[in-house]
Design a protein around this motif. Sequence first.
Motif, PDB file in Angstrom:
ATOM      1  N   THR A  84       9.224  -9.257   3.959  1.00  0.00           N
ATOM      2  CA  THR A  84       9.345  -7.745   4.439  1.00  0.00           C
ATOM      3  C   THR A  84      10.879  -7.308   4.287  1.00  0.00           C
ATOM      4  OG1 THR A  84       9.755  -8.614   6.837  1.00  0.00           O
ATOM      5  CG2 THR A  84       7.325  -7.736   6.135  1.00  0.00           C
ATOM      6  N   CYS A 114       7.116  -6.678   0.337  1.00  0.00           N
ATOM      7  CA  CYS A 114       6.834  -5.689   1.247  1.00  0.00           C
ATOM      8  C   CYS A 114       8.131  -4.782   1.517  1.00  0.00           C
ATOM      9  CB  CYS A 114       6.514  -6.218   2.443  1.00  0.00           C
ATOM     10  SG  CYS A 114       4.587  -6.330   2.435  1.00  0.00           S
ATOM     11  N   PHE A 125       7.904  -1.353   4.160  1.00  0.00           N
ATOM     12  CA  PHE A 125       8.370  -1.240   5.385  1.00  0.00           C
ATOM     13  C   PHE A 125       9.510  -0.324   5.602  1.00  0.00           C
ATOM     14  CE2 PHE A 125       5.691  -4.624   6.512  1.00  0.00           C
ATOM     15  CZ  PHE A 125       5.680  -4.749   7.774  1.00  0.00           C
ATOM     16  N   ARG A 160      13.860   2.429   8.411  1.00  0.00           N
ATOM     17  CA  ARG A 160      13.059   1.162   8.632  1.00  0.00           C
ATOM     18  C   ARG A 160      11.836   1.196   9.439  1.00  0.00           C
ATOM     19  NH1 ARG A 160      12.150  -4.091   9.476  1.00  0.00           N
ATOM     20  NH2 ARG A 160      12.216  -5.629   7.992  1.00  0.00           N
ATOM     21  N   ALA A 161      10.817   0.788   9.221  1.00  0.00           N
ATOM     22  CA  ALA A 161       9.694   0.475   9.922  1.00  0.00           C
ATOM     23  C   ALA A 161      10.096  -0.755  11.020  1.00  0.00           C
ATOM     24  CB  ALA A 161       8.196   0.126   9.428  1.00  0.00           C
ATOM     25  N   VAL A 219       9.515  -9.391  10.812  1.00  0.00           N
ATOM     26  CA  VAL A 219       7.981  -9.485  10.420  1.00  0.00           C
ATOM     27  C   VAL A 219       7.718 -10.568   9.447  1.00  0.00           C
ATOM     28  CG1 VAL A 219       5.788  -8.245  10.021  1.00  0.00           C
ATOM     29  CG2 VAL A 219       7.739  -6.977  11.175  1.00  0.00           C
ATOM     30  N   ALA A 238       5.275 -12.002   6.874  1.00  0.00           N
ATOM     31  CA  ALA A 238       3.807 -11.560   6.085  1.00  0.00           C
ATOM     32  C   ALA A 238       3.776 -12.036   4.736  1.00  0.00           C
ATOM     33  CB  ALA A 238       4.252  -9.920   5.880  1.00  0.00           C
ATOM     34  N   SER A 280      -0.013 -11.113   8.118  1.00  0.00           N
ATOM     35  CA  SER A 280       1.282 -10.719   8.965  1.00  0.00           C
ATOM     36  C   SER A 280       1.110 -11.339  10.473  1.00  0.00           C
ATOM     37  CB  SER A 280       1.781  -9.441   9.103  1.00  0.00           C
ATOM     38  OG  SER A 280       1.064  -8.723   9.968  1.00  0.00           O
ATOM     39  N   ASN A 307      -0.552  -3.405   2.407  1.00  0.00           N
ATOM     40  CA  ASN A 307       0.583  -3.443   3.082  1.00  0.00           C
ATOM     41  C   ASN A 307       1.159  -2.254   4.024  1.00  0.00           C
ATOM     42  OD1 ASN A 307       1.510  -1.943   0.844  1.00  0.00           O
ATOM     43  ND2 ASN A 307       2.784  -3.476   0.032  1.00  0.00           N
ATOM     44  N   ARG A 320       1.101  -2.341   7.998  1.00  0.00           N
ATOM     45  CA  ARG A 320       2.594  -1.899   8.834  1.00  0.00           C
ATOM     46  C   ARG A 320       2.055  -0.738   9.730  1.00  0.00           C
ATOM     47  NH1 ARG A 320       5.408   2.241   5.914  1.00  0.00           N
ATOM     48  NH2 ARG A 320       4.351   3.349   7.497  1.00  0.00           N
ATOM     49  N   GLU A 321       1.185   0.014   9.426  1.00  0.00           N
ATOM     50  CA  GLU A 321       0.959   1.004  10.421  1.00  0.00           C
ATOM     51  C   GLU A 321       0.362   0.554  11.605  1.00  0.00           C
ATOM     52  OE1 GLU A 321       0.745   5.115   7.579  1.00  0.00           O
ATOM     53  OE2 GLU A 321      -1.020   3.806   7.698  1.00  0.00           O
ATOM     54  N   GLU A 357       2.862  -0.978  13.840  1.00  0.00           N
ATOM     55  CA  GLU A 357       3.521   0.053  14.297  1.00  0.00           C
ATOM     56  C   GLU A 357       2.741   0.674  15.448  1.00  0.00           C
ATOM     57  OE1 GLU A 357       6.701   2.238  11.671  1.00  0.00           O
ATOM     58  OE2 GLU A 357       4.516   2.333  10.813  1.00  0.00           O
TER      59      GLU A 357
END
Length: 369
Positions: free
Chosen positions: A278, A283, A287, A294-295, A301, A303, A322, A348, A352-353, A356
């Motif tokens: 990440t 990724c 991200f 940035r997430a 993270v 992953a 992850s 991916n 990520r969502e 979040e």
Amino acid sequence: MRALLAPAALASVLLVGSPDAEAASLGLHRVRVTSEAAYGAVGGQAKPVRLTLDPRLQREAERLLARSGAPEAAIVASDVRTGRILVWASRGNRDFVAEPYAPSASLFKIVTAAALLDGGHANEGTEACWSGGEHDITEADLDRRGGSACTPFGEALGKSINMVFARMAKRHLDPDDLRRMASALGFAGDVPIDVPAHAGRVEIPADPFGMARAAAGFWNGKLSPLGALFAMQTIANGGERVRLVLKDPGVPVARVVERRALDPRVARTLNRMLQVTTKRGTCVKAFRHADGTRALPGMAVAAKTGTLVGKKPARMFSWFASFAPADKPEIAVAVMLANDITWRTKANIVGRELLEAYFAGSRDERRGR
């Protein structure tokens, strides 16, 4: 565009006596989510039971799968510390969380990296050089000495460099090394959980070239999202295999350590190597939001991604596995999308969502909302 059915509706069309009838006796079916809890029929049972799922996160996972448009897909998540299953969502004609339907693709590099580290054949600073192998591996690639590119081994997992893993496996490992580590991490055999699930399958050829390709993630068996989740949870737990729990026991889920799969030092090294994914690996773009922000800012993270195209049926298999935060893990997530060759999104982004959504909810809970 064809209509998108909800996961529960898709599961309900499974017919007794169909080729998929055996799958109906495994996994989770007909999930019902209320504001307070989630219920589902487990295995071959007809009567729904209360589950450990987080209702808010489960609804978000189902929404993400529906939006993905993938014909077959699954998301599963766990509380790393206890093994409590937080999300179990599937899209398709059966429960794809519990079924080894997709090839493990580059996720298998986790197994190879663990075997190399555990055997003392590599550390993060070991220099690896290669040429070729970006999309496939040939015997000429493996036999060529040196290479036009080099990297420390600690960067190779997050950047998913095929030739590094193929060459080092051919030089240092044998098929049994990979089979043993695959079993320890959950890629092969049964995953410890309180519901029936298919065992993962790993097929490592005996010939050196075939083994090298398998070590890099080329067609070496089938992995379930549950197996991918368990591998990440095991690394996040410092190498301890913590039993997974899906059926609500009526009291807080207690942590049960089945046994140790990895030396703590190997697990810590894998954790650092997976963070590369990440930060500067496969990724990085996933991200970042569309506006460039940035997430999960300020959070490390860990992953691994994987992508492989299958032919029967034509599918672009996409993986994301992850855990986060990497320095003090709370949640592990595994996502599998079996997309058509033309696709809307990859695993991916979906993973990520979901991360979040989990951490946004955690912040709200701490604020008393």
